[in-house]
Design a protein around this motif. Sequence first.
Motif, PDB file in Angstrom:
ATOM      1  N   GLY A 273       5.543  -7.725  12.694  1.00 19.24           N
ATOM      2  CA  GLY A 273       6.197  -8.788  11.936  1.00 19.24           C
ATOM      3  C   GLY A 273       5.661  -8.946  10.525  1.00 19.24           C
ATOM      4  N   VAL A 274       4.904  -7.941  10.060  1.00 21.55           N
ATOM      5  CA  VAL A 274       4.386  -7.950   8.691  1.00 21.55           C
ATOM      6  C   VAL A 274       5.483  -7.503   7.728  1.00 21.55           C
ATOM      7  CG1 VAL A 274       2.699  -6.896   7.119  1.00 21.55           C
ATOM      8  CG2 VAL A 274       2.024  -7.501   9.457  1.00 21.55           C
ATOM      9  N   ASN A 275       5.639  -8.203   6.622  1.00 19.78           N
ATOM     10  CA  ASN A 275       6.593  -7.802   5.590  1.00 19.78           C
ATOM     11  C   ASN A 275       6.123  -6.482   4.975  1.00 19.78           C
ATOM     12  OD1 ASN A 275       7.706  -7.564   2.821  1.00 19.78           O
ATOM     13  ND2 ASN A 275       8.681  -9.503   3.295  1.00 19.78           N
ATOM     14  N   SER A 276       6.967  -5.457   5.030  1.00 17.85           N
ATOM     15  CA  SER A 276       6.581  -4.124   4.553  1.00 17.85           C
ATOM     16  C   SER A 276       7.309  -3.723   3.272  1.00 17.85           C
ATOM     17  CB  SER A 276       6.844  -3.080   5.647  1.00 17.85           C
ATOM     18  OG  SER A 276       8.233  -3.037   5.976  1.00 17.85           O
ATOM     19  N   ALA A 277       7.881  -4.702   2.573  1.00 15.95           N
ATOM     20  CA  ALA A 277       8.631  -4.393   1.349  1.00 15.95           C
ATOM     21  C   ALA A 277       7.743  -3.782   0.268  1.00 15.95           C
ATOM     22  CB  ALA A 277       9.306  -5.660   0.810  1.00 15.95           C
ATOM     23  N   GLY A 278       6.430  -3.994   0.371  1.00 16.39           N
ATOM     24  CA  GLY A 278       5.504  -3.463  -0.626  1.00 16.39           C
ATOM     25  C   GLY A 278       4.921  -2.103  -0.280  1.00 16.39           C
ATOM     26  N   VAL A 279       5.413  -1.485   0.793  1.00 15.92           N
ATOM     27  CA  VAL A 279       4.889  -0.165   1.187  1.00 15.92           C
ATOM     28  C   VAL A 279       5.565   0.927   0.368  1.00 15.92           C
ATOM     29  CG1 VAL A 279       4.642   1.520   3.049  1.00 15.92           C
ATOM     30  CG2 VAL A 279       4.326  -0.917   3.527  1.00 15.92           C
ATOM     31  N   GLN A 280       4.766   1.753  -0.297  1.00 17.24           N
ATOM     32  CA  GLN A 280       5.255   2.911  -1.036  1.00 17.24           C
ATOM     33  C   GLN A 280       5.008   4.173  -0.204  1.00 17.24           C
ATOM     34  OE1 GLN A 280       3.419   2.908  -4.980  1.00 17.24           O
ATOM     35  NE2 GLN A 280       3.699   0.686  -5.173  1.00 17.24           N
ATOM     36  N   ARG A 281       5.837   5.199  -0.427  1.00 17.53           N
ATOM     37  CA  ARG A 281       5.685   6.478   0.296  1.00 17.53           C
ATOM     38  C   ARG A 281       5.449   7.592  -0.716  1.00 17.53           C
ATOM     39  NH1 ARG A 281       7.755   5.836   5.672  1.00 17.53           N
ATOM     40  NH2 ARG A 281       6.558   7.753   6.054  1.00 17.53           N
TER      41      ARG A 281
ATOM     42  N   GLY B 256       0.834  -1.188   0.000  1.00 21.24           N
ATOM     43  CA  GLY B 256       0.000   0.000   0.000  1.00 21.24           C
ATOM     44  C   GLY B 256       0.870   1.239   0.000  1.00 21.24           C
ATOM     45  N   CYS B 257       0.236   2.408   0.061  1.00 21.26           N
ATOM     46  CA  CYS B 257       0.973   3.667   0.017  1.00 21.26           C
ATOM     47  C   CYS B 257       0.559   4.568   1.175  1.00 21.26           C
ATOM     48  CB  CYS B 257       0.701   4.379  -1.311  1.00 21.26           C
ATOM     49  SG  CYS B 257       1.684   5.885  -1.572  1.00 21.26           S
ATOM     50  N   VAL B 258       1.554   5.131   1.854  1.00 19.64           N
ATOM     51  CA  VAL B 258       1.324   6.100   2.924  1.00 19.64           C
ATOM     52  C   VAL B 258       2.122   7.363   2.636  1.00 19.64           C
ATOM     53  CG1 VAL B 258       0.840   4.372   4.695  1.00 19.64           C
ATOM     54  CG2 VAL B 258       3.190   5.132   4.339  1.00 19.64           C
ATOM     55  N   GLY B 259       1.839   8.424   3.386  1.00 15.77           N
ATOM     56  CA  GLY B 259       2.543   9.675   3.182  1.00 15.77           C
ATOM     57  C   GLY B 259       3.951   9.644   3.754  1.00 15.77           C
ATOM     58  N   GLN B 260       4.744  10.585   3.278  1.00 16.40           N
ATOM     59  CA  GLN B 260       6.087  10.785   3.837  1.00 16.40           C
ATOM     60  C   GLN B 260       5.919  11.704   5.050  1.00 16.40           C
ATOM     61  OE1 GLN B 260       9.132   9.053   3.589  1.00 16.40           O
ATOM     62  NE2 GLN B 260       9.188   9.566   1.420  1.00 16.40           N
ATOM     63  N   ASP B 261       5.175  11.204   6.048  1.00 15.80           N
ATOM     64  CA  ASP B 261       4.827  12.027   7.206  1.00 15.80           C
ATOM     65  C   ASP B 261       4.906  11.175   8.468  1.00 15.80           C
ATOM     66  OD1 ASP B 261       2.577  10.425   6.885  1.00 15.80           O
ATOM     67  OD2 ASP B 261       1.279  12.048   6.186  1.00 15.80           O
ATOM     68  N   GLU B 262       4.684  11.836   9.603  1.00 13.83           N
ATOM     69  CA  GLU B 262       4.792  11.117  10.878  1.00 13.83           C
ATOM     70  C   GLU B 262       3.773   9.977  11.009  1.00 13.83           C
ATOM     71  OE1 GLU B 262       4.763  11.989  15.695  1.00 13.83           O
ATOM     72  OE2 GLU B 262       4.913  13.661  14.291  1.00 13.83           O
ATOM     73  N   PRO B 263       2.498  10.187  10.638  1.00 12.42           N
ATOM     74  CA  PRO B 263       1.564   9.060  10.696  1.00 12.42           C
ATOM     75  C   PRO B 263       2.006   7.887   9.818  1.00 12.42           C
ATOM     76  CG  PRO B 263       0.357  11.120  10.523  1.00 12.42           C
ATOM     77  CD  PRO B 263       1.800  11.445  10.308  1.00 12.42           C
ATOM     78  N   GLY B 264       2.567   8.199   8.641  1.00 10.53           N
ATOM     79  CA  GLY B 264       3.074   7.141   7.767  1.00 10.53           C
ATOM     80  C   GLY B 264       4.218   6.379   8.413  1.00 10.53           C
ATOM     81  N   ASP B 265       5.145   7.123   9.027  1.00 18.19           N
ATOM     82  CA  ASP B 265       6.262   6.483   9.732  1.00 18.19           C
ATOM     83  C   ASP B 265       5.748   5.553  10.831  1.00 18.19           C
ATOM     84  OD1 ASP B 265       7.998   7.985   8.186  1.00 18.19           O
ATOM     85  OD2 ASP B 265       8.398   9.480   9.747  1.00 18.19           O
ATOM     86  N   THR B 266       4.743   6.036  11.568  1.00 17.05           N
ATOM     87  CA  THR B 266       4.192   5.261  12.680  1.00 17.05           C
ATOM     88  C   THR B 266       3.573   3.959  12.182  1.00 17.05           C
ATOM     89  OG1 THR B 266       3.743   7.281  13.930  1.00 17.05           O
ATOM     90  CG2 THR B 266       2.536   5.302  14.586  1.00 17.05           C
TER      91      THR B 266
END
Length: 324
Positions: free
Chosen positions: A76-84, A57-67
């Motif tokens: 323990g979820v693989n986050s290799a598919g996270v876009q920013r 999925g995609c999150v912002g380049q922001d503090e909520p996204g970082d969190t």
Amino acid sequence: MSHPRVLCLGEILFDVLADQPGRALEEVESWTPYPGGAPANVACALVKLGTPAGFIGCVGQDEPGDTLVKLLEDVGVNSAGVQRHETAPTRQVYVVRSQAGEREFAGFGELETTEFADTYLQAKQLPVQLFETAEFLVLGTLELAYPDSRQAIYQALKLANQYDIKILVDVNWREMFWPDPSQAQPIIQELIKQIDFLKIAEEEAEWLFNTTDAGAIKYRLDSLEGVLVTAGAQGSAYCLGGNEGKLPAFSVDVVDTTGAGDGFVAGFVDQLCRHGIHSLEDPEIAKKVVTYASAVGGLTATKPGAIAAQPTADEVDAFLESSR
């Protein structure tokens, strides 16, 4: 990090829950943010149950996204598919609750639904290597509402077909996410023609198929291997491997139903990973699989927040044992 057996594609966000149940939006005095988003909820719940999962999925380049990214990694979820996304913010959804814990989505604050980072998920950036080893792809339908993320879903479907991955869709209809809600029905119906398992709430089944009968839906769409129709406190119905049945919901003290349906999906997929799809041909196993899914969903509703409330496999086993 192990190769995920299940990939969950879609939104991750903050559900901002009203601290005062039973009040209308304008009467709420304070709010508490909880991590959520249906596909992310499913990924986290699967890992807690012991099945390796990844989120795309995609999150912002922001503090909520970082969190949120840190949360995925901590669980323990693989986050290799996270876009920013550099400029679009991570989505927040305001949620009011009834005294009984039933939720109602109350909007996105001052932003339009199209302005959030999740709408910008890029098809070209989907990590093919995750699909090479996965067994299941779990999708919602909210990201079909936006051009970029819709193309990402279509690309994920192609990769799933290429690598022989079974596809489950949880309809998760939320009109407020769609800039033009009139587009939703035909787009969702077209998606359902391309999948293997469908999880759908009763009101969604009525909306899409004019029936809540799991068997009727399955036989109308002969490509489907299974249909699950959920009705909250009224229980669920299923048609799996030719076996049909209805199960009552477990009696639990409901605090917040946010994420209960996602827990149900995770419980179901976890059991498919453990027993294999062929096991659904046995009527007793099919019933046990749905019973397990119902237990995960029920336990998730006993605490506030979607991810924080999710049970471990040991907790589910103990709950099922005590419910006999």
